[in-house]
Design a protein around this motif. Structure first.
Motif, PDB file in Angstrom:
ATOM      1  N   VAL A  82       0.564   5.719   0.529  1.00 48.50           N
ATOM      2  CA  VAL A  82      -0.196   6.943   0.779  1.00 48.50           C
ATOM      3  C   VAL A  82       0.769   8.100   0.600  1.00 48.50           C
ATOM      4  O   VAL A  82       1.804   8.159   1.265  1.00 48.50           O
ATOM      5  CB  VAL A  82      -0.793   6.972   2.205  1.00 48.50           C
ATOM      6  N   VAL A 130      -7.383   6.482   5.825  1.00 47.98           N
ATOM      7  CA  VAL A 130      -6.730   7.731   5.434  1.00 47.98           C
ATOM      8  C   VAL A 130      -7.651   8.916   5.669  1.00 47.98           C
ATOM      9  O   VAL A 130      -7.236   9.965   6.181  1.00 47.98           O
ATOM     10  CB  VAL A 130      -6.282   7.653   3.964  1.00 47.98           C
ATOM     11  N   THR A 158       0.844  -1.186   0.000  1.00 48.34           N
ATOM     12  CA  THR A 158       0.000   0.000   0.000  1.00 48.34           C
ATOM     13  C   THR A 158       0.883   1.240   0.000  1.00 48.34           C
ATOM     14  O   THR A 158       2.036   1.200   0.433  1.00 48.34           O
ATOM     15  CB  THR A 158      -0.941   0.035   1.218  1.00 48.34           C
ATOM     16  N   GLU A 197      -8.735   3.597   2.203  1.00 51.53           N
ATOM     17  CA  GLU A 197      -9.207   4.980   2.085  1.00 51.53           C
ATOM     18  C   GLU A 197      -9.956   5.433   3.330  1.00 51.53           C
ATOM     19  O   GLU A 197      -9.837   6.589   3.757  1.00 51.53           O
ATOM     20  CB  GLU A 197     -10.096   5.129   0.847  1.00 51.53           C
ATOM     21  N   TRP A 199      -3.949  14.142  -2.741  1.00 50.46           N
ATOM     22  CA  TRP A 199      -3.440  12.947  -2.078  1.00 50.46           C
ATOM     23  C   TRP A 199      -3.873  11.688  -2.812  1.00 50.46           C
ATOM     24  O   TRP A 199      -5.016  11.576  -3.256  1.00 50.46           O
ATOM     25  CB  TRP A 199      -3.905  12.905  -0.616  1.00 50.46           C
ATOM     26  N   VAL A 251      -3.974   7.413  -2.703  1.00 45.37           N
ATOM     27  CA  VAL A 251      -3.960   6.210  -1.875  1.00 45.37           C
ATOM     28  C   VAL A 251      -3.894   5.020  -2.829  1.00 45.37           C
ATOM     29  O   VAL A 251      -4.707   4.920  -3.757  1.00 45.37           O
ATOM     30  CB  VAL A 251      -5.225   6.126  -0.998  1.00 45.37           C
TER      31      VAL A 251
END
Length: 385
Positions: free
Chosen positions: A224, A263, A222, A260, A246, A248
């Protein structure tokens, strides 16, 4: 990898015809690529790029629809009326501040070259050759928007080849969500009346600290990351509005949805701590993971290797195949491949100024030749089996 296009005669007439067609176009394809490179345009603004691509295909006998499906910088060019349909994707958007540092000028030239080479076989192979000029791959989801209006449906195979520091066969992109983040607070004089302000920059700081801590608990595979695009207007005025972009990323769309949520809670923490209002707005629909047609990919690798391509680069040099792409969404509905064609320039890599410099010149020109030939040969063999 040789410095010049292969000149030996391939073992059958069909392959010889493809190479002859690509060689005949090669200088024109180079000019198209160099023109795009010298005139970078951002997503949804690729008016000249779309026009130059359309002109090239019209010159070679394609029926070209400009402003395809109502998108001013999308095109669809068609040759033939056969029942078997091959779709080639041309991307031509550039990056803010970096120009063609992802090599989309090369993608367009490769796909145009392959399309024209395949057009020679349209009548005898019951073939329809379709080239799609797809805007806004760099975050705008152009292919997703085109698909929603009917593009790509029913293709027997969709293809493109993307520049990279090294050759890499299989696309394994992250699914990705692109979001615009905005905090709204209240301005005030930072020295005289600070208690009257609601600091939107503080909100972003809190959110980024929370995101940094969250990364410790994120599963492997993953990502971010993002940037703050607006932080305030003056140091003596408490910022009343801040903005950012941003991304993700996760291995699949299903995993992306869960990530998500986590986040977004970090951004909500910034709003809660500062007293600001928060809005998070998707910039496009999420990009999907890729579903590769393995038979087509095997054919591509075989033809690329015959042209001198080498797929044995160290794994750490071949990670461009993890970059997210809206071609992943196309691959979910039609058979597709998205190989990466090397420029032999590592450690210069995509989205760097150094890579943009490598997207014209000898290695780029060779990639145009080899990519066009390998895609065209892949399509013909794929439909023959």
């Amino acid at each position: 990898m040789s410095a010049e296009p292969a000149t030996t005669t391939p073992p059958n007439v069909q392959h010889h015809r493809v190479l002859k067609a690509v060689n005949a176009q090669h200088q024109d394809l180079i000019r198209l690529s160099e023109t795009l490179h010298a005139n970078p345009e951002l997503g949804w603004q690729e008016h000249r790029a779309a026009a130059w691509t359309a002109d090239y295909l019209a010159l070679h006998g394609f029926d070209v629809e400009r402003g395809y499906l109502g998108f001013p910088t999308a095109i669809r060019a068609v040759f033939g009326t056969g029942s078997r349909r091959i779709g080639l994707m041309a991307e031509y958007d550039a990056l803010p501040g970096l120009g063609h540092a992802c090599g989309h000028n090369i993608i367009t030239a490769i796909s145009c070259g392959a399309a024209v080479a395949l057009a020679e076989f349209a009548a005898e192979r019951d073939l329809t050759v379709e080239l799609y000029g797809t805007p806004a791959e760099e975050g705008g989801g152009g292919k997703i928007e085109l698909f929603k209006k009917g593009a790509f449906h029913g293709l027997d195979l969709a293809m493109m080849a993307h520049p990279s520091p090294v050759d890499s066969a299989e696309a394994r992109p992250y699914a990705v969500a692109h979001n615009h983040v905005e905090y709204r607070g209240k301005s005030a004089h930072a020295a005289a009346y600070p208690d009257q302000g609601v600091n939107a920059n503080d909100a972003f700081i809190v959110a980024q600290v929370a995101l940094g801590l969250l990364r410790q608990q994120l599963p492997a595979g993953t990502r971010v990351h993002g940037i703050q695009t607006r932080g305030g207007e003056a140091p003596n005025a408490i910022p009343e509005r801040t903005e950012g972009r941003w991304y993700v990323r996760a291995e699949t769309l299903a995993q992306l949805g869960t990530l998500e949520e986590r986040v977004h809670r970090c951004f909500q923490a910034g709003a809660l701590a500062s007293g600001c209002e928060l809005s998070v707005t998707p910039e496009s629909e999420p990009y999907s993971e890729f579903r590769t047609d393995l038979r087509a990919l095997e054919l591509y690798v075989r033809h690329a290797e015959a042209l001198g391509r080498d797929f044995n680069a160290p794994p750490e040099q071949a990670t461009m195949n993890r970059a997210s792409t809206d071609m992943g969404n196309v691959s979910q509905v039609v058979p597709a491949i998205h190989p990466y064609i090397g420029l032999g320039c590592f450690p210069a890599a995509n989205h760097q100024p150094e890579f943009a410099a490598h997207c014209v010149g000898g290695a780029a020109n060779l990639a145009i030749h080899d990519g066009a030939a390998a895609l065209a040969l892949t399509a013909l063999d794929y439909l023959a089996t």
